[in-house]
Design an enzyme around this catalytic site. Structure first.
Site, mmCIF file in Angstrom:
data_model
loop_
_atom_site.group_PDB
_atom_site.id
_atom_site.type_symbol
_atom_site.label_atom_id
_atom_site.label_comp_id
_atom_site.label_asym_id
_atom_site.label_seq_id
_atom_site.Cartn_x
_atom_site.Cartn_y
_atom_site.Cartn_z
ATOM 1 N N SER A 1 25.348 37.986 43.627
ATOM 2 C CA SER A 1 24.468 38.796 42.761
ATOM 3 C C SER A 1 25.416 40.057 41.871
ATOM 4 O O SER A 1 25.768 39.293 40.708
ATOM 5 C CB SER A 1 23.712 39.697 43.612
ATOM 6 O OG SER A 1 22.422 40.148 43.250
ATOM 7 N N ASP B 1 18.610 34.203 43.982
ATOM 8 C CA ASP B 1 19.518 34.988 44.697
ATOM 9 C C ASP B 1 20.102 34.432 45.607
ATOM 10 O O ASP B 1 20.359 33.800 46.424
ATOM 11 C CB ASP B 1 18.836 36.474 45.448
ATOM 12 C CG ASP B 1 19.898 37.075 45.474
ATOM 13 O OD1 ASP B 1 20.514 37.347 45.797
ATOM 14 O OD2 ASP B 1 19.211 38.445 44.890
#
Length: 350
Positions: free
Chosen positions: A54, A206
């Site tokens: 991320s 994610d």
């Protein structure tokens, strides 16, 4: 080889090769920017591999690209330019502090009607209910402006970026030559906010759900025997959350730390039973693990992860620099010598 340094009480240090593990956490990734900014000033540190997820992945790739172009100073300049672009891109965002927060000096969106409405909507509506709007990620243009992906493909730092395969639930690690804006957006794709990012016919979310960050490639594929984990998601938080937002935030922290803790626990077990003839155990046995974190991160509201005001990002950068300075003062001499993170503690209660 020895190089003059002013860090701690060490007048001279041999070059120390380290890996970095960078967690994700939205705007809180500016804390990692600050840590990297300070570490890049240390003349006896060299960086072998970086694993990131991320915001940690974006920090990793921007740093590696800047380093390939201009060494440590190039990396520092690239990181600052990237985060400034993130802030500039949010100037017209409705997700900004209101008069009350500005007056009281609070860095939170907990009282923002827009944030509260968006938070509620994310629990009721899917990004797929919102049409094309949820397919547009403003970070794409910023990544394209900030990173030369052709240069990254051949950069000397080895990069490992994790995204979660939606179909299998397993993490996929992308390496230098695989990296594109889509890969970085996939690594940061929160499924309640954006549609999954498709790569090679597979949908990704994610990477924090499967590795935040993934440590195994650093152990298996890198030369360095020291890994510094830069952690921005608190492992422990005092008290029991009571409000819906506090509970939701704590659940996310636990979820985004769980795979990292499992991986470190596995490493601790392998170290305890390491057989010189067993490749995996032997590799983990010689690894030295360190961590840079700050208790100040536990004081931040979860809503501030989407707060991109430049003053806030600079405050987080400064917190990161202070945390890195404290680590260097306390443990700089341990790098290349011994671990400073006690992995055996992770085995307690198992």
């Amino acid at each position: 080889m020895t190089i003059q340094t002013s860090v701690g009480t060490q007048p001279h240090r041999d070059i120390v090769l380290v890996d970095l593990g960078l967690q994700g956490g939205g705007a809180h990734g500016a804390f990692t920017w600050g840590v990297l900014d300070r570490l890049l000033e240390v003349p006896w540190l060299r960086f072998d591999g970086i694993s990131g997820t991320s915001a940690g992945a974006m920090n990793a790739v921007v740093m590696a690209d800047g380093y390939a172009a201009g060494g440590p100073e190039g990396a520092r300049a690239a990181l600052e330019k990237f985060w400034k672009r993130v802030s500039d891109g949010a100037l017209l965002s409705p997700l900004r502090r209101g008069p009350l927060e500005i007056l009281t000096g609070l860095w939170t969106l907990d009282y923002s009607p827009v944030y509260l409405a968006m938070d509620l909507a994310s629990r009721v509506f899917s990004p797929y209910d919102l049409g094309a709007a949820s397919s547009v990620n403003p970070l794409r243009a910023i990544l394209e402006q900030s990173i030369d992906f052709d240069r990254v493909a051949s950069a000397p730092m080895r990069l490992f970026v994790t995204a979660t395969n939606v179909r299998t639930g397993r993490g996929r690690v992308f390496r230098n030559a695989d990296l594109t804006p889509d890969v970085l957006l996939a690594s940061a794709c929160l499924p309640t906010m954006f549609k999954a990012v498709e790569i090679d016919g597979e949908a990704y979310w994610d990477g924090g759900y499967s590795g935040n960050p993934t440590m195994a490639p650093l152990v298996r594929e890198c030369t360095s025997e020291d890994t510094i984990l830069i952690q921005i998601n608190p492992v422990e938080r005092p008290g029991t959350p009571k409000t819906a937002r506090e509970i939701h935030n704590r659940l996310n922290e636990i979820a985004f730390n769980s795979n990292l803790i499992k991986e470190l626990r596995a490493g601790a077990l392998l170290r305890q039973v390491a057989d010189p003839g067993h490749c995996e155990g032997a590799v983990w046995a010689k690894m030295r693990i360190h961590r840079i974190a700050s208790e100040e991160m536990t004081q931040l509201s979860s809503s501030s992860k989407v707060l991109a005001e430049w003053e806030f990002l600079c405050r987080l950068r400064d917190k990161g620099r202070r945390a890195a300075e404290a680590f260097l003062e306390a443990h700089g001499a341990d790098l290349g010598v011994r671990s400073t993170l006690d992995l055996d503690e992770l085995l307690e209660g198992i």
